[in-house]
Design a protein around this motif. Structure first.
Motif, PDB file in Angstrom:
ATOM      1  N   PRO A  43       0.821  -1.209   0.000  1.00 26.74           N
ATOM      2  CA  PRO A  43       0.000   0.000   0.000  1.00 26.74           C
ATOM      3  C   PRO A  43       0.860   1.265   0.000  1.00 26.74           C
ATOM      4  CG  PRO A  43      -0.908  -1.599   1.512  1.00 26.74           C
ATOM      5  CD  PRO A  43       0.433  -2.138   1.067  1.00 26.74           C
ATOM      6  N   GLY A  44       0.435   2.232  -0.796  1.00 28.06           N
ATOM      7  CA  GLY A  44       1.112   3.518  -0.881  1.00 28.06           C
ATOM      8  C   GLY A  44       2.188   3.614  -1.936  1.00 28.06           C
ATOM      9  N   LYS A  45       2.596   2.499  -2.491  1.00 28.06           N
ATOM     10  CA  LYS A  45       3.660   2.519  -3.488  1.00 28.06           C
ATOM     11  C   LYS A  45       3.075   2.864  -4.858  1.00 28.06           C
ATOM     12  CE  LYS A  45       7.511  -0.094  -5.295  1.00 28.06           C
ATOM     13  NZ  LYS A  45       8.242  -1.349  -5.294  1.00 28.06           N
ATOM     14  N   PRO A  46       3.598   3.905  -5.516  1.00 25.40           N
ATOM     15  CA  PRO A  46       3.056   4.277  -6.821  1.00 25.40           C
ATOM     16  C   PRO A  46       3.463   3.314  -7.929  1.00 25.40           C
ATOM     17  CG  PRO A  46       4.871   5.725  -6.229  1.00 25.40           C
ATOM     18  CD  PRO A  46       4.647   4.807  -5.059  1.00 25.40           C
ATOM     19  N   GLY A  47       2.632   3.231  -8.932  1.00 26.11           N
ATOM     20  CA  GLY A  47       2.883   2.415 -10.105  1.00 26.11           C
ATOM     21  C   GLY A  47       2.021   2.922 -11.244  1.00 26.11           C
ATOM     22  N   TRP A  48       1.785   2.059 -12.222  1.00 25.86           N
ATOM     23  CA  TRP A  48       0.983   2.475 -13.370  1.00 25.86           C
ATOM     24  C   TRP A  48       0.500   1.265 -14.146  1.00 25.86           C
ATOM     25  CZ3 TRP A  48       3.099   0.869 -17.980  1.00 25.86           C
ATOM     26  CH2 TRP A  48       4.466   0.572 -17.969  1.00 25.86           C
ATOM     27  N   VAL A  49      -0.508   1.508 -14.984  1.00 28.57           N
ATOM     28  CA  VAL A  49      -0.981   0.548 -15.975  1.00 28.57           C
ATOM     29  C   VAL A  49      -0.993   1.267 -17.315  1.00 28.57           C
ATOM     30  CG1 VAL A  49      -2.320  -0.974 -14.459  1.00 28.57           C
ATOM     31  CG2 VAL A  49      -3.396   1.071 -15.393  1.00 28.57           C
ATOM     32  N   GLY A  50      -0.687   0.517 -18.377  1.00 29.33           N
ATOM     33  CA  GLY A  50      -0.632   1.110 -19.709  1.00 29.33           C
ATOM     34  C   GLY A  50      -1.576   0.396 -20.656  1.00 29.33           C
ATOM     35  N   PHE A  51      -2.216   1.181 -21.496  1.00 29.63           N
ATOM     36  CA  PHE A  51      -3.160   0.651 -22.476  1.00 29.63           C
ATOM     37  C   PHE A  51      -2.713   1.058 -23.871  1.00 29.63           C
ATOM     38  CE2 PHE A  51      -5.296   1.395 -18.489  1.00 29.63           C
ATOM     39  CZ  PHE A  51      -5.929   0.192 -18.272  1.00 29.63           C
ATOM     40  N   GLY A  52      -2.576   0.076 -24.759  1.00 31.97           N
ATOM     41  CA  GLY A  52      -2.107   0.358 -26.109  1.00 31.97           C
ATOM     42  C   GLY A  52      -0.597   0.476 -26.139  1.00 31.97           C
ATOM     43  N   ASP A  53      -0.092   0.866 -27.281  1.00 30.45           N
ATOM     44  CA  ASP A  53       1.346   1.035 -27.494  1.00 30.45           C
ATOM     45  C   ASP A  53       1.765   2.382 -26.918  1.00 30.45           C
ATOM     46  OD1 ASP A  53       3.944   1.405 -28.394  1.00 30.45           O
ATOM     47  OD2 ASP A  53       3.523   0.680 -30.427  1.00 30.45           O
ATOM     48  N   LEU A  54       2.508   2.368 -25.837  1.00 27.11           N
ATOM     49  CA  LEU A  54       2.888   3.610 -25.163  1.00 27.11           C
ATOM     50  C   LEU A  54       3.865   4.448 -25.971  1.00 27.11           C
ATOM     51  CD1 LEU A  54       3.161   2.388 -21.462  1.00 27.11           C
ATOM     52  CD2 LEU A  54       1.227   3.475 -22.629  1.00 27.11           C
ATOM     53  N   THR A  55       4.513   3.868 -26.981  1.00 22.17           N
ATOM     54  CA  THR A  55       5.406   4.652 -27.836  1.00 22.17           C
ATOM     55  C   THR A  55       4.631   5.349 -28.950  1.00 22.17           C
ATOM     56  OG1 THR A  55       5.904   2.812 -29.328  1.00 22.17           O
ATOM     57  CG2 THR A  55       7.339   3.095 -27.383  1.00 22.17           C
ATOM     58  N   GLN A  56       3.384   4.983 -29.120  1.00 21.96           N
ATOM     59  CA  GLN A  56       2.540   5.585 -30.163  1.00 21.96           C
ATOM     60  C   GLN A  56       1.434   6.400 -29.512  1.00 21.96           C
ATOM     61  OE1 GLN A  56       3.140   5.194 -33.552  1.00 21.96           O
ATOM     62  NE2 GLN A  56       5.043   4.244 -32.899  1.00 21.96           N
ATOM     63  N   ASP A  57       0.217   5.900 -29.567  1.00 20.71           N
ATOM     64  CA  ASP A  57      -0.930   6.644 -29.043  1.00 20.71           C
ATOM     65  C   ASP A  57      -1.535   5.994 -27.802  1.00 20.71           C
ATOM     66  OD1 ASP A  57      -1.896   4.417 -30.302  1.00 20.71           O
ATOM     67  OD2 ASP A  57      -3.463   5.447 -31.413  1.00 20.71           O
ATOM     68  N   GLY A  58      -0.754   5.146 -27.116  1.00 21.28           N
ATOM     69  CA  GLY A  58      -1.238   4.482 -25.914  1.00 21.28           C
ATOM     70  C   GLY A  58      -1.406   5.452 -24.764  1.00 21.28           C
ATOM     71  N   HIS A  59      -1.965   4.941 -23.683  1.00 21.82           N
ATOM     72  CA  HIS A  59      -2.249   5.767 -22.508  1.00 21.82           C
ATOM     73  C   HIS A  59      -1.717   5.081 -21.263  1.00 21.82           C
ATOM     74  CE1 HIS A  59      -4.377   8.274 -19.660  1.00 21.82           C
ATOM     75  NE2 HIS A  59      -4.915   7.188 -19.123  1.00 21.82           N
ATOM     76  N   LYS A  60      -1.060   5.844 -20.426  1.00 19.08           N
ATOM     77  CA  LYS A  60      -0.526   5.353 -19.164  1.00 19.08           C
ATOM     78  C   LYS A  60      -1.337   5.997 -18.036  1.00 19.08           C
ATOM     79  CE  LYS A  60       4.146   4.739 -17.435  1.00 19.08           C
ATOM     80  NZ  LYS A  60       5.506   5.291 -17.496  1.00 19.08           N
ATOM     81  N   ALA A  61      -1.863   5.174 -17.128  1.00 21.11           N
ATOM     82  CA  ALA A  61      -2.638   5.682 -15.997  1.00 21.11           C
ATOM     83  C   ALA A  61      -1.892   5.381 -14.701  1.00 21.11           C
ATOM     84  CB  ALA A  61      -4.021   5.036 -15.972  1.00 21.11           C
ATOM     85  N   GLN A  62      -1.769   6.388 -13.855  1.00 22.42           N
ATOM     86  CA  GLN A  62      -1.118   6.211 -12.568  1.00 22.42           C
ATOM     87  C   GLN A  62      -1.971   5.310 -11.680  1.00 22.42           C
ATOM     88  OE1 GLN A  62       2.057   7.590 -12.249  1.00 22.42           O
ATOM     89  NE2 GLN A  62       1.539   7.916 -14.390  1.00 22.42           N
ATOM     90  N   LEU A  63      -1.313   4.533 -10.818  1.00 18.07           N
ATOM     91  CA  LEU A  63      -1.998   3.596  -9.941  1.00 18.07           C
ATOM     92  C   LEU A  63      -1.221   3.512  -8.629  1.00 18.07           C
ATOM     93  CD1 LEU A  63      -3.308   0.100 -10.910  1.00 18.07           C
ATOM     94  CD2 LEU A  63      -1.773   0.327  -8.983  1.00 18.07           C
TER      95      LEU A  63
END
Length: 153
Positions: A43-63
């Protein structure tokens, strides 16, 4: 119309131990939800999830993991801006509650926080609809994937 919370319940043909691993371990999360994932179980440790190709038009969401109680509860805050500490008002809270049921698990899912973001009615409705549709898709994938993981053990 209320846009505050998304609630779902699904029965999964796998033990709570398997389902907990599937919702809390990035290697499994990449199989049913995001294309990429990087976060720790603490708990409390930041991370992320990524959708699509992050080098192109993908999206990274903080978690940020909010709570992790093995085999019964896993929750995280997400969608906050990079560099912000996840908190009520700047992120949504996703909760997975796991209840043993028969030979499997009843997964109780909620996502809340849409109203607390301070968005206008149109944006809250759009975000709620987008997440609601997304979770309908991904939770069915979670159930199917967890059943295969459970069968392999």
């Amino acid at each position: 119309m209320e846009y505050g919370t998304i609630e779902r319940e699904i029965y999964i043909e796998a033990s709570p131990e398997v389902v907990f691993d599937v919702v809390s371990n990035p290697k499994h999360v990449r199989e049913w939800w995001s294309d990429e994932a990087e976060f720790g179980p603490e708990p409390g440790k930041p991370g992320w999830v990524g959708f699509g190709d992050l080098t192109q038009d993908g999206h990274k969401a903080q978690l940020t993991v909010a709570d992790a109680v093995p085999y019964t509860h896993f929750s995280f805050r997400w969608t906050h801006e990079e560099g912000e500490v996840a908190a009520r008002g700047n992120s949504n809270l996703v909760v997975f509650e796991l209840v043993p049921s028969g030979g499997g698990t009843l997964l109780k899912f909620t996502e809340s926080g849409f109203r607390e973001r301070g968005w206008d009615e149109a944006k809250a409705a759009a975000q709620h609809a987008d997440h609601s549709n997304g979770w309908d898709h991904f939770l069915s994938r979670l159930g199917a994937y967890a059943a295969t993981v459970g069968a392999a053990r």
